[in-house]
Design an enzyme around this catalytic site. Sequence first.
Site, short mmCIF file in Angstrom:
data_model
loop_
_atom_site.label_atom_id
_atom_site.label_comp_id
_atom_site.label_asym_id
_atom_site.label_seq_id
_atom_site.Cartn_x
_atom_site.Cartn_y
_atom_site.Cartn_z
CD GLU A 1 -0.37 -4.40 -0.12
OE1 GLU A 1 0.34 -4.03 -1.05
OE2 GLU A 1 0.03 -5.08 0.85
CG ASP B 1 4.00 -9.46 1.71
OD1 ASP B 1 4.42 -9.81 0.60
OD2 ASP B 1 3.93 -8.28 2.07
CD GLU C 1 8.43 -6.26 1.15
OE1 GLU C 1 8.23 -6.80 0.06
OE2 GLU C 1 7.54 -5.66 1.78
#
Length: 846
Positions: A311, A389, A417
């Site tokens: 990332e 993820d 998240e």
Amino acid sequence: MVIQSLLIFFLAAIAPVSAESGIDAWLRYARLPGSVTRGHLNSFPNRIVVLNASKNGPLASASSELHKGIQGILGLDLDVSSSGKSCSAQNTIVVSTLETYQSSCGKLSPKLNLKEDGYWLSAKGKSVQIIGQNERGALYGAFQYLSLLAQGDFSEVAYASNPSAPVRWANQWDNLNAATAAHGSIERGYGGASIFFNNGLIKDDLSRVPLYGRLLASVGINGIIINNVNADANLLNETNLAGVKRIADLFRPWGVKVGISLNFASPQVLGALTTFDPLDSTVIKWWTDKTNRIYQLVPDFAGYLVKANSEGQPGPLTYNRTLAEGANLFAKAIEPHGGIVVFRAFVYDQLNETNWRADRANAAVQFFKDLDGQFDSNVLVQIKFGPIDFQVREPASPLFANLPKTAVSIELQVTQEYLGQQCHLVYLPPLWQTILGFDMRYNHRQSYVRDIVSGEVFNHKLGGYAGVINVGMDDTWIGSHLAMSNMFAFGRLAWNPQADSQDIIEEWTRLTFGLSRDVISAIVDMSMKSWPAYEGYSGNLGIQTLTDILYTHYGANPASQDNNGWGQWTRADSKTIGMDRTVSNGTGNAGQYPKDVADKFEHTQTTPDDLMLWFHHVPYTFKLHSGKTVIQHFYDAHYSGAATVQKFPATWKSLKGQVDAERYVDVLYRLQYQAGHSLVWRDGISEFYRNLSSIPDKLNRVRNHPHRIEAEEMELSGFTTVNVSPTECASKYKAIATNGTGTATTKLNVPSGKYTVAINYYDVMGGSASYDVLLNGKSIGTWKGDSENYLGHDFSTFLDCHSAIRITFEDVKISRGDKLTIKGTGDAQEQAAIDYVAVLPQGVVD
Ligand SMILES: *[C@@H]1O[C@H](CO)[C@@H](O)[C@H](O)[C@H]1NC(C)=O
Ligand SMILES: *[C@@H]1O[C@H](CO)[C@@H](O)[C@H](O)[C@H]1NC(C)=O
Ligand SMILES: *[C@@H]1O[C@H](CO)[C@@H](O)[C@H](O)[C@H]1NC(C)=O
Ligand SMILES: *[C@@H]1O[C@H](CO)[C@@H](O)[C@H](O)[C@H]1NC(C)=O
Ligand SMILES: *[C@@H]1O[C@H](CO)[C@@H](O)[C@H](O)[C@H]1NC(C)=O
Ligand SMILES: *[C@@H]1O[C@H](CO)[C@@H](O)[C@H](O)[C@H]1NC(C)=O
Ligand SMILES: *[C@@H]1O[C@H](CO)[C@@H](O)[C@H](O)[C@H]1NC(C)=O
């Protein structure tokens, strides 16, 4: 009479009505009621003896914590001593390491087989022994004993307890360069600003650090990485390293070792070298010097965490060096000091969805498998629990079964998240245990993920658990009282991954809210139902969570998954959905698992329903093992998941008076919010796939809301009709909005009676619009678009599924023909915006 009234006064003072901010979490040490302690106080030890405690070490904390806890729980003020003929266990709580105990007091029987950090706890009447393999172990034993007492459990015990794995760490994602905004300073943090950093520096006021250390120690967490994996090189400068030392000094009494995340390019960014090539001698020297300096300041420094070539982060691949060469650079520098390097396996490239065989889920194995055997022995490869993820449902990452020669750990996410960001109650251990209890069948032998990460299956000394825990300055630590059970459970499962999820939440509830049976059964019941419910109203059958992956990761936006390079694809079109991860025709991901498992996931006949769309691309009309079609399963799961959480507010309200007012109000607000937002999810996802597939709901719920009045169909003044994007985030795709003041009016054509009036509106960032709802000109309720003052999730600036929110007014008396008006006034950047009004007969959810 006097005595009696004094007693009443005393009871009132300790009843659970006193305000509780949450700062003590599960370590409140609330006084047990006399009915529970009766008969036990007289036969309780009268002193605490601690043997050979090091200065400010965990043994000293064990002793002070026992004193404080027993005073709180039982009201007894025990003597504390660290000397004398202390080996006599009579009337005494002895706290010691095993080594000291045996050299001062002789052999302990039975013979103990304690692993590092393990403990022996024996409590028999007036004689209590808490013996740790090391000081940390004794502290853990002391916390365990206090947990029993706080739960009113005075039964005799005598057992040894050992952790499943040596590494049990918290990973903070705190940014050094904290933004001024309260929520900006922690990546995926929903509980306020960082407790460590401010404006690029370590804070002067670190008073929250020892409190956090105490919480971590109480559940056996022995290390913490204090900064974000997207790391700032400035943490390594002299000013900040002095701060790291201060933090380490504050965690040390709790046995929590400090480590940091590294920026791979630091030698260039901070050190002004021309390169950060891991094989360059100047780079090696730079890291060696830096590491030596850190150990001068923090002799028990835990180690480094590295996110490289992921990332946008720099890494060894920039220089055509392998990830193993990158990891070993640090491993060699830290090895002489006894530290470890944790190297994250979360490495992947952007992909193009037009390639049917491209798959981000394959990335970790592709990047790491061939490096097996090349990592130094003090490197731990940290693997996210699933291949993508932290989604609501994923299979265990196949990488766990592809690195037999490498020590590995599992990364779990306590911070929610993708799972409601602490604004939805989602108790995570049942999800984690689907992974920990997954059998990889390596070489056709039983090989549970929990036994791989403990080091047992492949015979590694290192192994363990990382929990991404984003505590902040909020009094509740992570932004929500009930979400703290996830932090507690992370520690409990890292210690014993086979512990029962329900036992854990029961223990946590007793410690956090007291011994009321009603309170315990309500919280346990809601918590155990919460993950299945969230999966029900978000993404089903392994299609992933379906949050907006391009923006907040919060509300629904199924279209955001596809047509971009992030690889979290659903491949949904008008006829079919799901990722073809088979070997025969798809991405081959199923083939990354050992053969027994690969064979199972290769075929729809042997793939469990809850992972069907993870592994297979099928028509919406595909029949699941359950007998339902995929599309009907979507509809049914969304309706039943949302229905489950509709009951949470009433369940919580039944506890009024049994929970202190402060926490009662806060939790009620959140559960009501969740109930409303679950309907936004339900309707958004159902509508999206209804539109895409053109297949109606057999039970005719989707697109059929007889009790709704669309705001855009009301008589409007000052409001204008607006499009909402994504369209599925508004009932019938449209809402009304105004920057100034507007009214929307309608005549209610319902039989006279009592109703619940629910209003769906939008609450965006940047202001607090105000609203008033009136019946025949008389206000029945006002509110503001100010949920940002109460909720910590990532907010949106648009009218969408993140900002969509519902408020309800119960027991409103309505007569046929009454005139309902909603008045809205925008504020600053926030428009007043309304989607619809539902006038619901008692017990109906539309
Ligand atoms: C006391 O602890 C120290 C380590 O902190 C150890 O070296 C010493 O042997 C211990 N003393 C006894 C009597 O066990
Ligand atoms: C270290 O970095 C911070 C910014 O993160 C800066 O404020 C401070 O001045 C730096 N200290 C040194 C010695 O360079
Ligand atoms: C890395 O290797 C590629 C191809 O093998 C080459 O084109 C590139 O120049 C190399 N990069 C560096 C920094 O050596
Ligand atoms: C993906 O591949 C297609 C077909 O080769 C191409 O048209 C498209 O531009 C590519 N997309 C990206 C983002 O590279
Ligand atoms: C096989 O893959 C192709 C894409 O290459 C896809 O269009 C097709 O639906 C797949 N067939 C099956 C039976 O899944
Ligand atoms: C329905 O889906 C199509 C794409 O399949 C989209 O273009 C259209 O905007 C959607 N309709 C609504 C009302 O959302
Ligand atoms: C409110 O103001 C913003 C910014 O000027 C504008 O984009 C928006 O369209 C306005 N909303 C309405 C309903 O007029």
